[in-house]
Enzyme design. Sequence first.
Site, short mmCIF file in Angstrom:
data_model
loop_
_atom_site.label_atom_id
_atom_site.label_comp_id
_atom_site.label_asym_id
_atom_site.label_seq_id
_atom_site.Cartn_x
_atom_site.Cartn_y
_atom_site.Cartn_z
N GLY B 215 -3.17 -8.53 0.37
CA GLY B 215 -3.54 -7.12 0.38
C GLY B 215 -3.03 -6.40 -0.86
N SER B 216 -2.61 -5.17 -0.64
CA SER B 216 -2.25 -4.33 -1.78
C SER B 216 -1.01 -4.80 -2.51
CB SER B 216 -2.04 -2.90 -1.31
OG SER B 216 -3.25 -2.41 -0.76
#
Lengths: 500, 484
Positions: B215-216
């Site tokens: 993810g981020s």
Amino acid sequence: MTTATDPAQALRPPGRARRLATPPPPVPRPRRRGAELGLLVCAVGVIAYGYANVGYATSGALPAGLATHLGGLAGLALAAHLVVRFRAPRADPVLLPVALLLNGLGLVLIHRLDQDTPGDRAAPTQLLWSTVGVALFAGVLLVLRDHRDLRPRAAKYAFTALCLMAAPILFPAVNGARIWIRIGGLSLQPSEFAKVLLAVFFASYLAANRHALTFTSGPRIRRLLLPPRRVLGPIVAVWGISLVLLILERDIGASLLFFSLFVAMLYVATGRLGWLAVGLLLAAAGAAAVGALEPHVHTRVEDWLSPFRAIEEGHGPGQLAQSLFAFAAGGALGTGLGQGHSLLIGFAGKSDFILATAGEELGIAGLTALFLLYALFVARGYRTAIAIGEPFGALLAAGLAAIITLQVVVIAGGVLGLVPLTGMVTPFLAQGGSSVVTNWVIVALLVRLSDEARTPPEERPAPEAAPARPEPEPAAATAPATVPLVVPVIDEARPADGTR
Amino acid sequence: MIRNTRIAAACSLLLFLGLLVGAARVQVLNAPEYDANPANRRHALERYAQPRGDIYAAGRRLTGSEDTRQGLRYERSYTDGRLYAPVTGFASQLYGATLLEDTEDGVLAGTDGRLAPLPLWGDLTRSRRPGGQVHTTVVPAVQKAAFRGLRGRKGAVVALEPATGRVLALVSSPGYDPALLSGNSPATALAWDRLTGDPDQPLLNRAIRQTYPPGSTFKVITAVAALESGRVTDIDAPTRTPNPYRLIGSTTLLRNEASGCADAPLREAFAESCNTVFAKLGATVGTRRIVETAEAFGFNDGGLSLPSPVLPSHVDTRMDPAQVALSAIGQYDTRATPLQMARVAATVANGGRSMRPYLVDRLADAGGETVARTRPAYEETVMTPGTAALLRQMMIDAVSDGTGGPAAIDGLTVGGKTGTAQHGVDNSENPYAWFLSWAQRPGTAVPGVAVAVVVEDAEADRADINGGGSAAPVARGVMRAALR
């Protein structure tokens, strides 16, 4: 190596001058009882070391019953030595120590295996049976002053042997084989006793009839000359009955032993290779037939051919596979007494597979030592046979040596995967009362025979010691087979048949 | 007859020779084959015949041995087994061993040659030495903080010391008590069946044996690639990024959770975790630079072990612009272990120098005498110190002014990066919450701890799941424990 380099040789006067002189008086042969005592002390020392080793490896301390065991063993050794010293003073000094050492090592190994099975202590029982064995050893030496006294009773022995062997048929089978007699808590394996009796019978009969068996011919099967039926008949009958009994009882080991013993003694008596060939052929045919038809034996043959098949089929390793694993775990020097896992082999670990324990915990070094001890014992037996110069004694000694050889080879070959496993017992080493007792009788007979063999003719006891005996036979060295044999009767009811 | 007897004696001798040859064949020639047969139980018996050496953390024993007085005599016992299971693994008579119990088995069982006083001594005497000691780098306080922080939720925590690569904590949840698998009783088999049948996979070590879409948190890597490639020179200059951003070659529109992402500068985009900015950056930087940077951090490296083997983290090496744009925000095929993401945080914290992570500090013999020691191993310079300084600042900002707020600790400098990773078909399942961070005591040259936390929380309300909310508090507790 030339004798010229030997200084003692160089200093000696020329041989011719010596040879022309009057022959030297016979060198008094040392009796070697001191050597025997020394060897016995060594044997007890080795056994003590083994016990201590087991104790320290399994519990970190000397075993509790050490004093009892060692004291008992040392007492047995001393008693046996004293009996030999006074009743067979010229006996071979190696036989007794080797037997004691093997018996003691067996006790150490059984004691070691006992440590893993808290509920079942076999070593004290084995020590008890060893005591009985040594007592019998002493008894035989005390009672039997001359081995030739056995001869007149040979037929009775054969009869007793057959009765003994027939007895287990009346008792239930144990693990597929009817080889036990159970009376109360006591179980006996009569074929163990029978083997000595039959060896005496074979020796007696073959000594009496060996010329007939060698030189005269009866019926002829193509080129093979058979001895007269009259000569061959009784011995083949006894031998055949014993084999049939053993096959009925599924005692494969004993059948094999009796067959091989008979063929071996027949060969020693007659020197006819044809007998060996016929024997081997018969053995091969019989083995093939029994192996194919009899389920009990068939399984063993299959186990031998593919010891790891049970593993591949997911049943886990069988006893032979476990035995091979045990030997492999031992390697060159072994894991050390008390530090192997022979218990994995299972219920016969203390008897049939005791050699696997030796192989695992003492390594190939220890196993070689054991085999050499057996070989030494057997060699002394054959040496006695060669030296005794009298056919009955010679045949008996050779037969007894052959018994030990065959037992060791068949059982060791079995647990090593060289031959199919048979219910044979490792002499002296394995747990088992009948076996230990019988083996001590074998030692006693060999000691008696070796005493005879090593006694110079002029020192032999006067004939009055045994008035019933025929006149002593001349020594073989001076009078080989050409001298007519005084044929003793093997059956009181039948006069000597005149075979010469 | 003498001649016949001699021949018979010779035959006997031959038979005895045959026995010796047979014995040599079994005991020497075939012995290795027989020893290796799986049905031969000797190895198991010998292995458990003596107490096994112990695994330590900060001088405290994590393991023990109980004498059962049965065939396989000594059973493994564990102190705080559930807490340290992701470090020690289990040692079972029935099911083998895992993790350190497996990789350090030679030392623990006493067979390792390094424990021998003399070379080849053990081979000669065939004696077994008492089991040696394995001292781990794990710090009990940090391990406990991580374990408590997860509160039994599914997830993993890895804490590293950035300057050395020492693993300070390795936690996987839900866990199991390895003592349940010691021994060979029916209860052991029952426990095994239950543990292996559990849909929550308690035996799985999520910290090193499970990969998640990062993810981020992957944006740290994208930022490094952008800065190192020179695509971004000023982190405060606006990036010309539309909001929403259309992936090149597709009609997919990428949106942000946060507001104010249009044309946001890198610093702000990092703090607010703008997907559009990083996706565009990824596409601009290109697949090659993204993959190179990720691989410099340790992605696609199958050879890493702690010494427990670590599942390699993955980034595709061939991607079109739309795929690399998604990869740049940690989606698409990109997957990472929590350990891998902890390395990313640690490398940034360590000024761009990546250190090889390790779990075993030293090996000692039964008496505690050190026989081997792990030295910190420098792996690679992933970025210049300048880039590292910029990223550290961006991570500090993300905690002080951005999504990483819950990780802030009074008196410590904390940098962090949140992540919320979509997964499942059409991102239908609850997302994974990530948090990478490091913390530095004032006055020290390098941050003392770097942490990666992942929480897979299927029970939570979907809207509540984000790196800041679920994972950052866990990291905060770990960092506090490490630097207290």
